[in-house]
Design an enzyme around this catalytic site. Structure first.
Site, PDB file in Angstrom:
ATOM      1  N   ALA A 188      -4.739  -1.812   6.021  1.00  0.00           N
ATOM      2  CA  ALA A 188      -6.002  -1.179   6.431  1.00  0.00           C
ATOM      3  C   ALA A 188      -7.041  -1.344   5.336  1.00  0.00           C
ATOM      4  CB  ALA A 188      -5.790   0.307   6.718  1.00  0.00           C
ATOM      5  N   TYR A 189      -8.282  -1.377   5.756  1.00  0.00           N
ATOM      6  CA  TYR A 189      -9.410  -1.307   4.826  1.00  0.00           C
ATOM      7  C   TYR A 189      -9.783   0.161   4.724  1.00  0.00           C
ATOM      8  CZ  TYR A 189     -13.952  -2.339   2.671  1.00  0.00           C
ATOM      9  OH  TYR A 189     -15.024  -2.412   1.811  1.00  0.00           O
ATOM     10  N   THR A 190      -9.572   0.766   3.544  1.00  0.00           N
ATOM     11  CA  THR A 190      -9.706   2.213   3.414  1.00  0.00           C
ATOM     12  C   THR A 190     -10.809   2.646   2.449  1.00  0.00           C
ATOM     13  OG1 THR A 190      -7.997   2.241   1.698  1.00  0.00           O
ATOM     14  CG2 THR A 190      -7.279   2.593   3.977  1.00  0.00           C
TER      15      THR A 190
ATOM     16  N   GLY B 291       0.815  -1.209   0.000  1.00  0.00           N
ATOM     17  CA  GLY B 291       0.000   0.000   0.000  1.00  0.00           C
ATOM     18  C   GLY B 291       0.846   1.254   0.000  1.00  0.00           C
TER      19      GLY B 291
ATOM     20  N   TRP C  20      -5.762  12.284   4.243  1.00  0.00           N
ATOM     21  CA  TRP C  20      -5.680  12.509   2.789  1.00  0.00           C
ATOM     22  C   TRP C  20      -4.336  12.051   2.208  1.00  0.00           C
ATOM     23  CZ3 TRP C  20      -8.378  17.743   1.264  1.00  0.00           C
ATOM     24  CH2 TRP C  20      -9.626  17.822   1.906  1.00  0.00           C
TER      25      TRP C  20
ATOM     26  N   ASP D 132      -2.352 -12.151   5.381  1.00  0.00           N
ATOM     27  CA  ASP D 132      -3.702 -11.684   5.688  1.00  0.00           C
ATOM     28  C   ASP D 132      -3.751 -11.407   7.183  1.00  0.00           C
ATOM     29  OD1 ASP D 132      -6.356 -11.243   6.180  1.00  0.00           O
ATOM     30  OD2 ASP D 132      -7.080 -13.099   5.277  1.00  0.00           O
TER      31      ASP D 132
ATOM     32  N   LYS E  84     -11.699   2.083  12.499  1.00  0.00           N
ATOM     33  CA  LYS E  84     -10.340   2.543  12.809  1.00  0.00           C
ATOM     34  C   LYS E  84     -10.219   2.940  14.276  1.00  0.00           C
ATOM     35  CE  LYS E  84      -7.288   3.123  10.451  1.00  0.00           C
ATOM     36  NZ  LYS E  84      -6.128   2.213  10.166  1.00  0.00           N
TER      37      LYS E  84
ATOM     38  N   VAL F 226       1.375   3.780   2.244  1.00  0.00           N
ATOM     39  CA  VAL F 226       2.229   4.008   3.410  1.00  0.00           C
ATOM     40  C   VAL F 226       3.233   2.877   3.575  1.00  0.00           C
ATOM     41  CG1 VAL F 226       2.262   4.238   5.924  1.00  0.00           C
ATOM     42  CG2 VAL F 226       0.518   5.428   4.596  1.00  0.00           C
TER      43      VAL F 226
ATOM     44  N   TYR G 157     -16.178   3.258   8.391  1.00  0.00           N
ATOM     45  CA  TYR G 157     -14.715   3.228   8.293  1.00  0.00           C
ATOM     46  C   TYR G 157     -14.083   3.871   9.521  1.00  0.00           C
ATOM     47  CZ  TYR G 157     -10.106   5.026   7.004  1.00  0.00           C
ATOM     48  OH  TYR G 157      -8.776   5.372   7.020  1.00  0.00           O
TER      49      TYR G 157
END
Length: 304
Positions: free
Chosen positions: A63-65, A14, A153, A39, A132, A16, A128
């Site tokens: 993360a699920y974003t 991803g 962002w 996973d 988090k 980051v 979301y």
């Protein structure tokens, strides 16, 4: 010379995670695992990796974003953003290693008229943000050594994100419409990685005081998505990008014109004074990182 510490990076494919791996490589023994390789929602797989790698530091960039999708798939968001975090936290506790985790500005509701500090009341408006926040709270309540960084962002040159979509659209359309009533701070993923690295590696401060903390990690300043698009296209034009839609061709619209299932906070500006004081530096304004993004994007496209 002592052996370098081992850093395990989850979600290494991803935005980051990719930048963390790049920045940390050299001063640490970095083991980056993509979401396909690990996973994080599978507790058994997590324990197996820890037993094999024996990390000193775990940097969770998984993360699920998908903010809108999370409204209809809250269980998927919870799986990655809460349950997986719980597995990682418990395993870090067992192996006595530092857990570094990334949170979001969406834990706030955007009602404040001033920047949000780390200790301000949270009140996420969407699934979301709630997922988090649940992960954050579990770490704070159960971890022995942790660092949580709240981001906003986030973008980089090698992923699909707001600036890449704007640039792609600007090459084929002569007009664009962008919302001007959502305010935040555009944040380069490279900026995130470099400052996380500095916080972990800089000596002098008591690690026990530095760790077990939440830090707002964004550049200085604020912008709307419209401001971001205008500045991006202005700099792209100046750097010679072939654009059909220029900055002056972007039209501001309101969020109500968009069909977004998830409610967004209208204005979340994170107060980043705490981490700047900790590092002894002053961050640049958010738009200072746009030229680097554009140059990296240009180099990437030249190599395709």
């Amino acid at each position: 010379m002592p052996d370098r510490q081992t850093v395990l990076v989850t979600g290494a494919n991803g935005q980051v995670g990719r930048n963390i791996c790049s920045v940390f490589d050299g001063s640490f023994n970095v083991i980056g695992l993509s979401s396909l390789e690990l996973d994080v929602g599978e507790a058994a797989a997590t324990h197996k990796i820890f037993d094999k790698v024996r990390p000193d530091i775990v940097i969770n960039a998984a993360a699920y974003t998908k903010v809108d999708d999370a409204e209809a798939n809250s269980s998927l968001a919870d799986r990655t953003n809460f349950h997986a975090v719980r597995h990682l936290c418990d395993t870090c506790l067992k192996h006595d290693c530092l857990l570094v985790h990334f949170s979001t500005d969406y834990v706030f509701d955007g009602e404040a008229t001033r920047p949000y500090s780390e200790g301000d009341q949270t009140n996420p408006l969407n699934a979301y943000g709630r997922s988090k926040l649940a992960g954050d709270n579990y770490i704070i309540e159960n971890s022995k050594q942790y660092l949580i960084f709240r981001l906003a962002w986030v973008y980089d040159h090698a992923d699909v994100n707001f600036p890449s979509k704007i640039l792609h659209a600007a090459k084929v359309k002569d007009r664009l419409k962008v919302v001007d009533d959502q305010i935040g701070t555009p944040t380069s993923a490279e900026f995130v990685a470099k400052n996380v690295h500095q916080l972990i590696t800089t000596g002098g401060a008591d690690k026990n005081q530095r760790y077990n903390n939440v830090y707002n990690l964004v550049p200085n300043g604020e912008a709307s998505w419209f401001d971001f698009a205008i500045r991006l296209l202005s700099r792209a034009d100046a750097l010679g990008f072939n654009l059909k839609c220029k900055a002056e061709d972007v039209m501001p619209i309101k969020s109500s014109h968009l069909a977004q299932p998830a409610k967004r906070p209208q204005r979340v500006v994170l107060d980043n004074r705490k981490i700047q004081q900790e590092l002894g530096i002053r961050f640049a304004l958010w738009d200072a990182y746009i030229d680097d993004f554009l140059e990296q994007l240009r180099r990437q496209n030249e190599n395709i």
